[in-house]
Design an enzyme around this catalytic site. Structure first.
Site, PDB file in Angstrom:
ATOM      1  CG  ASN A   1     -12.449   9.320  -0.370  1.00 47.02           C
ATOM      2  OD1 ASN A   1     -13.583   9.674  -1.010  1.00 47.02           O
ATOM      3  ND2 ASN A   1     -12.215   7.913  -0.197  1.00 47.02           N
TER       4      ASN A   1
ATOM      5  CE1 TYR B   1      -9.251   4.007   8.683  1.00 45.91           C
ATOM      6  CE2 TYR B   1      -9.432   6.151   9.366  1.00 45.91           C
ATOM      7  CZ  TYR B   1      -8.627   5.141   9.094  1.00 45.91           C
ATOM      8  OH  TYR B   1      -7.225   5.296   8.986  1.00 45.91           O
TER       9      TYR B   1
ATOM     10  CE  LYS C   1      -6.865   2.832  11.149  1.00 43.91           C
ATOM     11  NZ  LYS C   1      -5.951   1.523  10.762  1.00 43.91           N
TER      12      LYS C   1
ATOM     13  CB  THR D   1      -9.316   9.585  13.094  1.00 43.37           C
ATOM     14  OG1 THR D   1     -10.664   9.585  12.696  1.00 43.37           O
ATOM     15  CG2 THR D   1      -9.138   8.055  12.809  1.00 43.37           C
TER      16      THR D   1
ATOM     17  N   GLY E   1       0.643  -1.239  -0.027  1.00 41.86           N
ATOM     18  CA  GLY E   1       0.061  -0.122   0.002  1.00 41.86           C
ATOM     19  C   GLY E   1       0.988   1.165  -0.158  1.00 41.86           C
TER      20      GLY E   1
ATOM     21  CB  SER F   1      -5.772   7.594  12.419  1.00 37.12           C
ATOM     22  OG  SER F   1      -6.319   8.455  11.674  1.00 37.12           O
TER      23      SER F   1
HETATM   24  P1  NAD Z   1      -3.575   1.611   1.538  1.00 34.88           P
HETATM   25  O1  NAD Z   1      -4.964   1.155   1.057  1.00 34.88           O
HETATM   26  O2  NAD Z   1      -2.524   2.263   0.520  1.00 34.88           O
HETATM   27  O3  NAD Z   1      -2.608   0.422   2.149  1.00 34.88           O
HETATM   28  C1  NAD Z   1      -3.363  -0.689   2.923  1.00 34.88           C
HETATM   29  C2  NAD Z   1      -2.819  -1.804   2.233  1.00 34.88           C
HETATM   30  O4  NAD Z   1      -3.324  -3.189   2.949  1.00 34.88           O
HETATM   31  C3  NAD Z   1      -3.077  -2.100   0.651  1.00 34.88           C
HETATM   32  O5  NAD Z   1      -2.148  -2.361   0.146  1.00 34.88           O
HETATM   33  C4  NAD Z   1      -4.277  -3.168   0.854  1.00 34.88           C
HETATM   34  O6  NAD Z   1      -4.444  -4.071  -0.419  1.00 34.88           O
HETATM   35  C5  NAD Z   1      -3.755  -4.088   2.049  1.00 34.88           C
HETATM   36  N1  NAD Z   1      -5.006  -4.568   2.593  1.00 34.88           N
HETATM   37  C6  NAD Z   1      -5.998  -4.354   3.298  1.00 34.88           C
HETATM   38  N2  NAD Z   1      -6.823  -5.280   3.778  1.00 34.88           N
HETATM   39  C7  NAD Z   1      -5.921  -6.376   3.788  1.00 34.88           C
HETATM   40  C8  NAD Z   1      -6.064  -7.968   4.088  1.00 34.88           C
HETATM   41  N3  NAD Z   1      -7.240  -8.006   4.645  1.00 34.88           N
HETATM   42  N4  NAD Z   1      -5.123  -8.407   3.992  1.00 34.88           N
HETATM   43  C9  NAD Z   1      -3.901  -8.132   3.466  1.00 34.88           C
HETATM   44  N5  NAD Z   1      -3.785  -6.959   2.809  1.00 34.88           N
HETATM   45  C10 NAD Z   1      -4.862  -5.970   2.814  1.00 34.88           C
HETATM   46  O7  NAD Z   1      -3.727   2.430   2.848  1.00 34.88           O
HETATM   47  P2  NAD Z   1      -2.236   3.524   3.613  1.00 34.88           P
HETATM   48  O8  NAD Z   1      -2.645   4.934   3.212  1.00 34.88           O
HETATM   49  O9  NAD Z   1      -1.160   2.959   3.149  1.00 34.88           O
HETATM   50  O10 NAD Z   1      -2.677   3.286   4.912  1.00 34.88           O
HETATM   51  C11 NAD Z   1      -2.028   2.274   5.871  1.00 34.88           C
HETATM   52  C12 NAD Z   1      -2.308   2.038   7.143  1.00 34.88           C
HETATM   53  O11 NAD Z   1      -2.346   3.719   7.641  1.00 34.88           O
HETATM   54  C13 NAD Z   1      -3.950   1.799   7.185  1.00 34.88           C
HETATM   55  O12 NAD Z   1      -4.018   1.075   8.458  1.00 34.88           O
HETATM   56  C14 NAD Z   1      -4.927   3.052   7.560  1.00 34.88           C
HETATM   57  O13 NAD Z   1      -5.933   3.034   8.139  1.00 34.88           O
HETATM   58  C15 NAD Z   1      -3.602   3.862   8.235  1.00 34.88           C
HETATM   59  N6  NAD Z   1      -3.564   5.389   8.168  1.00 34.88           N
HETATM   60  C16 NAD Z   1      -3.535   5.953   6.862  1.00 34.88           C
HETATM   61  C17 NAD Z   1      -3.579   7.277   6.935  1.00 34.88           C
HETATM   62  C18 NAD Z   1      -3.707   7.967   5.418  1.00 34.88           C
HETATM   63  O14 NAD Z   1      -4.383   9.273   5.120  1.00 34.88           O
HETATM   64  N7  NAD Z   1      -3.280   7.439   4.473  1.00 34.88           N
HETATM   65  C19 NAD Z   1      -4.044   8.352   7.933  1.00 34.88           C
HETATM   66  C20 NAD Z   1      -3.671   7.498   9.170  1.00 34.88           C
HETATM   67  C21 NAD Z   1      -3.675   6.259   9.312  1.00 34.88           C
HETATM   68  C1  WQD Z   2      -8.154  17.380   4.856  1.00 30.21           C
HETATM   69  C2  WQD Z   2      -8.762  18.760   4.654  1.00 30.21           C
HETATM   70  C3  WQD Z   2     -11.062  18.817   4.319  1.00 30.21           C
HETATM   71  C4  WQD Z   2     -10.939  17.475   0.189  1.00 30.21           C
HETATM   72  C5  WQD Z   2      -8.737  11.850   7.008  1.00 30.21           C
HETATM   73  C6  WQD Z   2      -9.228  10.830   7.819  1.00 30.21           C
HETATM   74  C7  WQD Z   2      -8.285  10.763   8.983  1.00 30.21           C
HETATM   75  C8  WQD Z   2      -6.940  10.227   8.436  1.00 30.21           C
HETATM   76  C9  WQD Z   2      -6.736  11.499   7.502  1.00 30.21           C
HETATM   77  C10 WQD Z   2      -6.618   8.057   8.106  1.00 30.21           C
HETATM   78  C11 WQD Z   2     -10.121  18.767   5.656  1.00 30.21           C
HETATM   79  C12 WQD Z   2     -10.377  19.378   3.153  1.00 30.21           C
HETATM   80  C13 WQD Z   2     -10.661  17.721   1.495  1.00 30.21           C
HETATM   81  C14 WQD Z   2     -11.478  18.444  -0.805  1.00 30.21           C
HETATM   82  C15 WQD Z   2     -11.343  19.873   0.791  1.00 30.21           C
HETATM   83  N1  WQD Z   2      -6.715   9.214   7.632  1.00 30.21           N
HETATM   84  N2  WQD Z   2     -10.767  19.267   1.759  1.00 30.21           N
HETATM   85  N3  WQD Z   2     -11.677  19.508  -0.266  1.00 30.21           N
HETATM   86  O1  WQD Z   2     -10.196  14.939   6.858  1.00 30.21           O
HETATM   87  O2  WQD Z   2      -7.958  15.421   7.953  1.00 30.21           O
HETATM   88  O3  WQD Z   2      -8.667  13.126   7.587  1.00 30.21           O
HETATM   89  O4  WQD Z   2      -7.598  11.654   6.388  1.00 30.21           O
HETATM   90  O5  WQD Z   2      -6.673   7.665   9.368  1.00 30.21           O
HETATM   91  O6  WQD Z   2      -9.184   9.722   9.636  1.00 30.21           O
HETATM   92  O7  WQD Z   2     -10.539  11.531   8.223  1.00 30.21           O
HETATM   93  O8  WQD Z   2      -8.079  14.740   5.400  1.00 30.21           O
HETATM   94  O9  WQD Z   2      -7.749  14.943   3.286  1.00 30.21           O
HETATM   95  O10 WQD Z   2      -9.945  14.365   3.585  1.00 30.21           O
HETATM   96  O11 WQD Z   2      -9.048  16.609   4.240  1.00 30.21           O
HETATM   97  O12 WQD Z   2     -11.561  21.252   1.264  1.00 30.21           O
HETATM   98  O13 WQD Z   2     -11.871  18.106  -1.768  1.00 30.21           O
HETATM   99  O14 WQD Z   2      -8.983  19.489   3.598  1.00 30.21           O
HETATM  100  O15 WQD Z   2     -12.310  19.390   4.718  1.00 30.21           O
HETATM  101  O16 WQD Z   2     -10.291  20.031   6.030  1.00 30.21           O
HETATM  102  P1  WQD Z   2      -8.983  14.698   7.188  1.00 30.21           P
HETATM  103  P2  WQD Z   2      -8.696  14.996   4.120  1.00 30.21           P
END
Ligand code: NAD
Ligand code: WQD
Length: 332
Positions: A197, A153, A157, A130, A13, A128
Site C-alpha cells: 500500500n 491502525y 498506535k 500517524t 519483519g 508512528s
Molecule cells: P512488518 O509487517 O514487516 O513487521 C511486523 C512483524 O511482526 C512481522 O514479521 C509479523 O509477522 C510480526 N507479527 C505481527 N503480529 C505478531 C504477533 N502477534 N506475534 C508475533 N509476531 C507478530 O512491519 P514493519 O514495517 O516492519 O513495521 C514494524 C512496526 O513498525 C509495526 O509496529 C508498525 O506498525 C510500525 N511502523 C511501520 C511503518 C511502516 O511504514 N513500515 C511506519 C510507522 C510505524
Molecule cells: C505516501 C504518499 C499517498 C501510493 C502510511 C501510514 C502511516 C505510516 C506510513 C505506519 C501519500 C501517495 C501512495 C500510491 C500515491 N505507516 N501515494 N500513490 O500515507 O504517508 O502513511 O505509511 O505507521 O501510518 O498511513 O504513506 O506510502 O501510503 O503514501 O500517490 O499508489 O504517496 O497519497 O501522499 P502515508 P504511503
C-alpha cells in the site's frame, strides 16, 4: 564480555530485521520472536547471511500469554524489549478494525503483563507519525497533540502509547515517519504477502512490471508541486535509532519519552517518482488520479529532540533508499 539480551518482537519483519542486524553489530544479543503472520523465513536467512552467524529465533505469537510466558522462561536474561510486532496496513484496518485492535493492542497488553511478571523494565515501542494526524505546525515536534486518528491502525498506535505511558516501566516510543529502502546487501526487506500500500513499494512493482501503472493521488494540494509531502527515512538509519534508544534506556534510571524518527525534510510524491526514475534509470508509468481519502497533505518531522538527546542523525541518502528498494524488489 557477556552480551545484553534484547527481545525483538516482530524481528522477522521489514524494520525489525534491519534493527536485529544493527543490534547485533552493536554488541547486543537480539532474540527474535515472530509468528510469521506478515513475514518470511527469508528475512531470518538474510539476517544470518549479513551477520555471518546464527540468530536466536522463536516462533511464538505475542498475543498468546502462555507462549509469552514460556518465552520469558526460556530466555531468562532479557533486559529490554523492542516491540515491532503489529499489523500495519492502514486500508485493511478500516475494513477489519477488530483484527488490528486484537493484534496491536492485544500483543502489547500481553507483553507488558509478561514483562512485569519477569521483572523486565525497559520497552522501546514502534509508534508512528500517524499519531499526529494532520498537524497544525510543521515540522511536527513531539509536543504536538494527538489528533483524531485517521484510521483504526492509527488509533491502535495512539492507544498503545497511552497504555505504555500508564505502565510503570521505562519506555521510549519511536514515532517513525515513512521508512524506505533496504540494507545495502538487499538480503532483508519487506516480506509481506499482501499487495503493498505504500508509495515506494508500489513504484517498485510498476518498475518490475507486476503492475502496469500507478496513480499519484492528487496534484491539487497546497504543496510545492501539488502532490502530498512526506518525510522518507532510510530503514538503516531508522534501525540505528533503535540502538541509540536502547543504549539510552539501559543507562537511564527512570524514563518515559517519545522521539520522532525522520529526516526532517519534506519530499513530494512527484519528487519521489522523479527521483526513482532518475536514480534507477527506469521509466515509471503513472497517471494523476483523485485524492486518496484520509491523506494528510503535508507532514515532516522536527527531529531535533533525538539529535540533541541521543546524538542520532540520519546519514543515509534518499538515493540509496530508492536504489536498494528497487534491488530488493528484483531479488525477492
Ligand atoms: P512488518 O509487517 O514487516 O513487521 C511486523 C512483524 O511482526 C512481522 O514479521 C509479523 O509477522 C510480526 N507479527 C505481527 N503480529 C505478531 C504477533 N502477534 N506475534 C508475533 N509476531 C507478530 O512491519 P514493519 O514495517 O516492519 O513495521 C514494524 C512496526 O513498525 C509495526 O509496529 C508498525 O506498525 C510500525 N511502523 C511501520 C511503518 C511502516 O511504514 N513500515 C511506519 C510507522 C510505524
Ligand atoms: C505516501 C504518499 C499517498 C501510493 C502510511 C501510514 C502511516 C505510516 C506510513 C505506519 C501519500 C501517495 C501512495 C500510491 C500515491 N505507516 N501515494 N500513490 O500515507 O504517508 O502513511 O505509511 O505507521 O501510518 O498511513 O504513506 O506510502 O501510503 O503514501 O500517490 O499508489 O504517496 O497519497 O501522499 P502515508 P504511503
Amino acid at each position: 564480555m557477556k552480551k545484553i539480551d534484547v527481545l525483538v518482537t516482530g524481528g522477522a519483519g521489514y524494520i525489525g530485521s534491519h534493527a536485529v542486524v544493527e543490534l547485533y553489530n552493536s554488541g547486543y544479543r537480539p532474540i527474535i520472536v515472530d509468528n510469521f503472520s506478515n513475514s518470511s523465513i527469508k528475512n531470518i536467512e538474510g539476517i544470518e547471511q549479513i551477520i555471518n552467524n546464527k540468530v536466536v529465533f522463536h516462533e511464538f505469537d505475542c498475543t498468546d500469554e502462555d507462549q509469552m510466558n514460556e518465552l520469558f522462561k526460556i530466555e531468562s536474561n532479557i533486559e529490554a524489549v523492542i516491540h515491532f510486532a503489529a499489523f500495519k496496513a492502514v486500508e485493511e484496518s478500516v475494513r477489519e478494525p477488530k483484527k488490528y485492535y486484537c493484534n496491536n493492542i492485544g500483543s502489547l497488553e500481553v507483553l507488558l503483563k509478561t514483562m512485569k511478571r519477569y521483572k523486565v523494565n525497559n520497552i522501546i515501542f514502534s509508534s508512528s507519525c500517524t499519531v499526529y494526524g494532520s498537524p497544525d505546525i510543521l515540522p511536527v515536534s513531539e509536543l504536538a497533540p494527538f489528533k483524531k486518528a485517521e484510521s483504526p491502525y492509527g488509533e491502535t498506535k495512539q492507544l498503545c502509547e497511552k497504555l505504555i505511558d500508564k505502565s510503570d516501566i521505562n519506555s521510549i516510543s519511536l514515532r517513525y515517519f515513512n521508512p524506505v529502502g533496504s540494507h545495502e546487501t538487499c538480503l532483508i526487506g519487506d516480506c509481506s504477502a499482501d499487495k503493498p500500500n505504500n508509495l515506494v513499494p508500489i513504484i517498485c512493482e510498476v518498475a518490475s512490471g507486476k503492475r502496469d501503472s500507478m496513480q499519484i493521488f492528487g496534484n491539487d494540494y497546497n504543496t510545492i508541486d501539488g502532490t502530498c509531502v512526506r518525510d522518507y527515512i532510510h530503514v538503516v538509519d531508522l534501525a540505528k535509532a533503535h540502538v541509540a534508544a536502547l543504549n539510552h534506556i539501559l543507562n537511564s534510571k527512570k524514563i518515559k519519552t517519545a522521539y520522532n524518527i525522520g529526516v526532517g525534510k519534506g519530499v513530494s510524491v512527484q519528487e519521489v517518482v522523479d527521483s526513482f526514475e532518475q536514480i534507477n534509470d527506469i521509466k515509471i508509468s503513472y497517471k494523476i488520479g483523485p485524492r486518496r481519502a484520509g491523506d494528510v497533505e503535508e507532514i515532516y518531522s522536527d527531529n531535533s529532540k533525538i539529535n540533541k538527546e541521543l546524538k542520532w542523525f540520519p546519514i543515509m541518502s534518499f538515493g540509496s533508499a530508492l536504489k536498494t528498494a528497487w534491488i530488493w524488489e528484483k531479488n525477492k
